[in-house]
Scaffold this motif. Sequence first.
Motif, PDB file in Angstrom:
ATOM      1  N   THR A  67       0.828  -1.206   0.000  1.00  0.00           N
ATOM      2  CA  THR A  67       0.000   0.000   0.000  1.00  0.00           C
ATOM      3  C   THR A  67       0.861   1.256   0.000  1.00  0.00           C
ATOM      4  OG1 THR A  67      -1.693  -1.191   1.264  1.00  0.00           O
ATOM      5  CG2 THR A  67      -1.840   1.212   1.247  1.00  0.00           C
ATOM      6  N   ALA A  68       0.381   2.273  -0.714  1.00  0.00           N
ATOM      7  CA  ALA A  68       1.020   3.595  -0.678  1.00  0.00           C
ATOM      8  C   ALA A  68      -0.072   4.647  -0.586  1.00  0.00           C
ATOM      9  CB  ALA A  68       1.879   3.821  -1.918  1.00  0.00           C
ATOM     10  N   LEU A  69       0.231   5.725   0.104  1.00  0.00           N
ATOM     11  CA  LEU A  69      -0.715   6.825   0.294  1.00  0.00           C
ATOM     12  C   LEU A  69      -0.124   8.071  -0.355  1.00  0.00           C
ATOM     13  CD1 LEU A  69      -1.440   6.000   4.031  1.00  0.00           C
ATOM     14  CD2 LEU A  69      -2.992   5.583   2.107  1.00  0.00           C
ATOM     15  N   PHE A  70      -0.753   8.519  -1.439  1.00  0.00           N
ATOM     16  CA  PHE A  70      -0.215   9.618  -2.240  1.00  0.00           C
ATOM     17  C   PHE A  70      -0.735  10.975  -1.776  1.00  0.00           C
ATOM     18  CE2 PHE A  70       0.798   6.202  -5.116  1.00  0.00           C
ATOM     19  CZ  PHE A  70       1.871   6.663  -5.869  1.00  0.00           C
ATOM     20  N   ASP A  71       0.156  11.931  -1.735  1.00  0.00           N
ATOM     21  CA  ASP A  71      -0.220  13.319  -1.491  1.00  0.00           C
ATOM     22  C   ASP A  71      -0.834  13.882  -2.772  1.00  0.00           C
ATOM     23  OD1 ASP A  71       0.276  16.329  -1.617  1.00  0.00           O
ATOM     24  OD2 ASP A  71       0.800  15.909   0.471  1.00  0.00           O
ATOM     25  N   ARG A  72      -2.035  14.418  -2.673  1.00  0.00           N
ATOM     26  CA  ARG A  72      -2.738  14.900  -3.860  1.00  0.00           C
ATOM     27  C   ARG A  72      -2.046  16.098  -4.506  1.00  0.00           C
ATOM     28  NH1 ARG A  72      -8.023  12.873  -4.074  1.00  0.00           N
ATOM     29  NH2 ARG A  72      -8.573  11.673  -2.210  1.00  0.00           N
ATOM     30  N   THR A  73      -1.316  16.852  -3.704  1.00  0.00           N
ATOM     31  CA  THR A  73      -0.684  18.069  -4.223  1.00  0.00           C
ATOM     32  C   THR A  73       0.639  17.781  -4.912  1.00  0.00           C
ATOM     33  OG1 THR A  73      -1.712  19.353  -2.443  1.00  0.00           O
ATOM     34  CG2 THR A  73       0.136  20.374  -3.623  1.00  0.00           C
ATOM     35  N   LEU A 115      -7.065  13.945   3.135  1.00  0.00           N
ATOM     36  CA  LEU A 115      -7.168  12.545   2.714  1.00  0.00           C
ATOM     37  C   LEU A 115      -6.221  12.280   1.546  1.00  0.00           C
ATOM     38  CD1 LEU A 115     -10.961  11.576   2.740  1.00  0.00           C
ATOM     39  CD2 LEU A 115      -9.122  10.435   3.991  1.00  0.00           C
ATOM     40  N   PRO A 116      -5.383  11.261   1.652  1.00  0.00           N
ATOM     41  CA  PRO A 116      -4.493  10.925   0.540  1.00  0.00           C
ATOM     42  C   PRO A 116      -5.228  10.099  -0.511  1.00  0.00           C
ATOM     43  CG  PRO A 116      -4.117   9.417   2.345  1.00  0.00           C
ATOM     44  CD  PRO A 116      -5.170  10.389   2.818  1.00  0.00           C
ATOM     45  N   VAL A 117      -4.542   9.851  -1.610  1.00  0.00           N
ATOM     46  CA  VAL A 117      -5.062   8.948  -2.639  1.00  0.00           C
ATOM     47  C   VAL A 117      -4.501   7.558  -2.351  1.00  0.00           C
ATOM     48  CG1 VAL A 117      -5.200   8.434  -5.099  1.00  0.00           C
ATOM     49  CG2 VAL A 117      -5.195  10.807  -4.320  1.00  0.00           C
ATOM     50  N   LEU A 118      -5.393   6.595  -2.243  1.00  0.00           N
ATOM     51  CA  LEU A 118      -5.001   5.243  -1.854  1.00  0.00           C
ATOM     52  C   LEU A 118      -4.583   4.410  -3.059  1.00  0.00           C
ATOM     53  CD1 LEU A 118      -4.939   2.922   0.299  1.00  0.00           C
ATOM     54  CD2 LEU A 118      -7.338   2.493  -0.320  1.00  0.00           C
ATOM     55  N   SER A 119      -3.388   3.835  -2.969  1.00  0.00           N
ATOM     56  CA  SER A 119      -2.911   2.851  -3.946  1.00  0.00           C
ATOM     57  C   SER A 119      -2.691   1.557  -3.173  1.00  0.00           C
ATOM     58  CB  SER A 119      -1.603   3.319  -4.594  1.00  0.00           C
ATOM     59  OG  SER A 119      -1.056   2.307  -5.419  1.00  0.00           O
ATOM     60  N   ILE A 120      -3.531   0.552  -3.433  1.00  0.00           N
ATOM     61  CA  ILE A 120      -3.504  -0.664  -2.623  1.00  0.00           C
ATOM     62  C   ILE A 120      -3.411  -1.899  -3.510  1.00  0.00           C
ATOM     63  CG2 ILE A 120      -6.023  -0.904  -2.508  1.00  0.00           C
ATOM     64  CD1 ILE A 120      -5.616  -1.727   0.490  1.00  0.00           C
ATOM     65  N   ASN A 121      -2.873  -2.957  -2.930  1.00  0.00           N
ATOM     66  CA  ASN A 121      -2.601  -4.208  -3.646  1.00  0.00           C
ATOM     67  C   ASN A 121      -1.630  -3.967  -4.795  1.00  0.00           C
ATOM     68  OD1 ASN A 121      -2.854  -6.995  -3.805  1.00  0.00           O
ATOM     69  ND2 ASN A 121      -4.548  -6.917  -5.266  1.00  0.00           N
ATOM     70  N   ARG A 122      -0.654  -3.138  -4.518  1.00  0.00           N
ATOM     71  CA  ARG A 122       0.368  -2.816  -5.510  1.00  0.00           C
ATOM     72  C   ARG A 122       1.164  -4.071  -5.868  1.00  0.00           C
ATOM     73  NH1 ARG A 122       1.940   2.663  -5.449  1.00  0.00           N
ATOM     74  NH2 ARG A 122       4.166   2.236  -5.220  1.00  0.00           N
ATOM     75  N   GLY A 123       1.499  -4.156  -7.130  1.00  0.00           N
ATOM     76  CA  GLY A 123       2.232  -5.332  -7.582  1.00  0.00           C
ATOM     77  C   GLY A 123       1.425  -6.609  -7.513  1.00  0.00           C
ATOM     78  N   PHE A 124       0.093  -6.466  -7.381  1.00  0.00           N
ATOM     79  CA  PHE A 124      -0.792  -7.626  -7.225  1.00  0.00           C
ATOM     80  C   PHE A 124      -0.252  -8.526  -6.115  1.00  0.00           C
ATOM     81  CE2 PHE A 124      -3.022 -11.529  -9.039  1.00  0.00           C
ATOM     82  CZ  PHE A 124      -4.284 -11.069  -8.718  1.00  0.00           C
ATOM     83  N   SER A 125      -0.034  -7.901  -4.946  1.00  0.00           N
ATOM     84  CA  SER A 125       0.572  -8.623  -3.827  1.00  0.00           C
ATOM     85  C   SER A 125      -0.322  -9.729  -3.283  1.00  0.00           C
ATOM     86  CB  SER A 125       0.923  -7.641  -2.703  1.00  0.00           C
ATOM     87  OG  SER A 125      -0.212  -6.897  -2.295  1.00  0.00           O
TER      88      SER A 125
END
Length: 432
Positions: free
Chosen positions: A57-63, A90-100
């Motif tokens: 998981t990664a949490l992206f800063d929108r700015t 609220l950040p942008v959620l990137s989850i199950n990265r790399g199809f973990s």
Amino acid sequence: SGVDLAQFRRWYEQAGTPKVTVTMALEGTTLTLTLTQSMAPTPGQMVKQPMVIPLRTALFDRTTGTHRGEELLVLTQAEQTFTFEGFDALPVLSINRGFSAPVEVVAPVTTDDLVFLARHDDDPFARYEAMQQLIVRYLVGAVAGTLENREASRDAIGAAMGAILDDAALDDLMRGELLILPGEAYLAEQLTCADPTRIFAEREGLKRWLGETLLAKWLSLHDRCSAVPYSLDAAARGARKCKTQALVYLAATDPAEAAARAKAQYDAATNMTDRQGALMVLCSLDCPERESALADFHARFEGNMLVIDKWFSLQAGSLNPKVTEHVKALSQHADFTMTNPNRVRALWMAYAANAQGFHREGGEGYRLIADLILKLDPINGNVAARFVPPLGRWKKVDEARAALMRAELERIAAAPSLSRDVREQVTKSLEA
């Protein structure tokens, strides 16, 4: 490591695909992610136990468009909460990265979030998933009539695809994957009752709009990739992928330009990827270049059974509005024979998978496949039976088409002396 791995056995012991539902909440500067896992009951396993589900998981800063590092969230219970500090928004959620984990993720991701991830995510799988979700949402909504703002949704896709085309840091192999629209069969699976004609029209309409809106970028992409010499390295393979994708979008919006470029690509080809890609595009167009390229391809590879199989399937699977007429003519071609299973599959299975032809108004496509089954069954019942499932999907389409498909199944069932394989498939299809 001291980690108990016994729970991992459930991946082998329990049937089905886990679904992970995500909720996000921000209180002050504390972000809370709540993950809930579930699995649908299956025969003999009505109650499922929690699995071990590792989710990168990664949490992206929108700015800034960046994240502060990837974290591995390991879900082992039916529901777990994870907290993160230091977030002002609220950040942008990137989850199950790399199809973990091989799971279905349901997350609170907006259209704007998907555009953001399609433009900025540094994980190839997550970026691809975001682009696919963005397009699937639009096309499924358009087909189902639930799309609230067609223009805004379409513009979002255009913005994301434009960014992908402009991203100089992106390698062409990945770019080529990101440019491919979801297939019609996959889109149909997302609908309770699919209208194949509507799916085709909406998908082609989006492709045409993207072709028009990003015309200069497609031309530039094709020019740049055409200048890359043949090689087996990743850069050259990516260039070959991208230049054919550029032709696909050009064909949807400027057929004459696409035909000229595709023929030039075909004539200059030193490898099958370029030649086949150009021929695929030409097969979908009504132009003199189509006929000359098809004739050349056949003459060039005559006697090579596998390549001539491809010659048949490219025509049967094309977007050409005359595809049904082309397939009927090809079934009478000197190189077509009912005694060669590969040749039969090359022509007719490609046609059965072609929604524009197979689901043609009036049911001609269904009749052609039913006729094929009846003619092929005495020759090779096993191969004939494999053509029944396309007709067996009658429950997934609208009532008018469903009635026509059932009628063809009933016509097959009424035939005397059916092989066991065909009768079994037809019986199951009618009972479905």
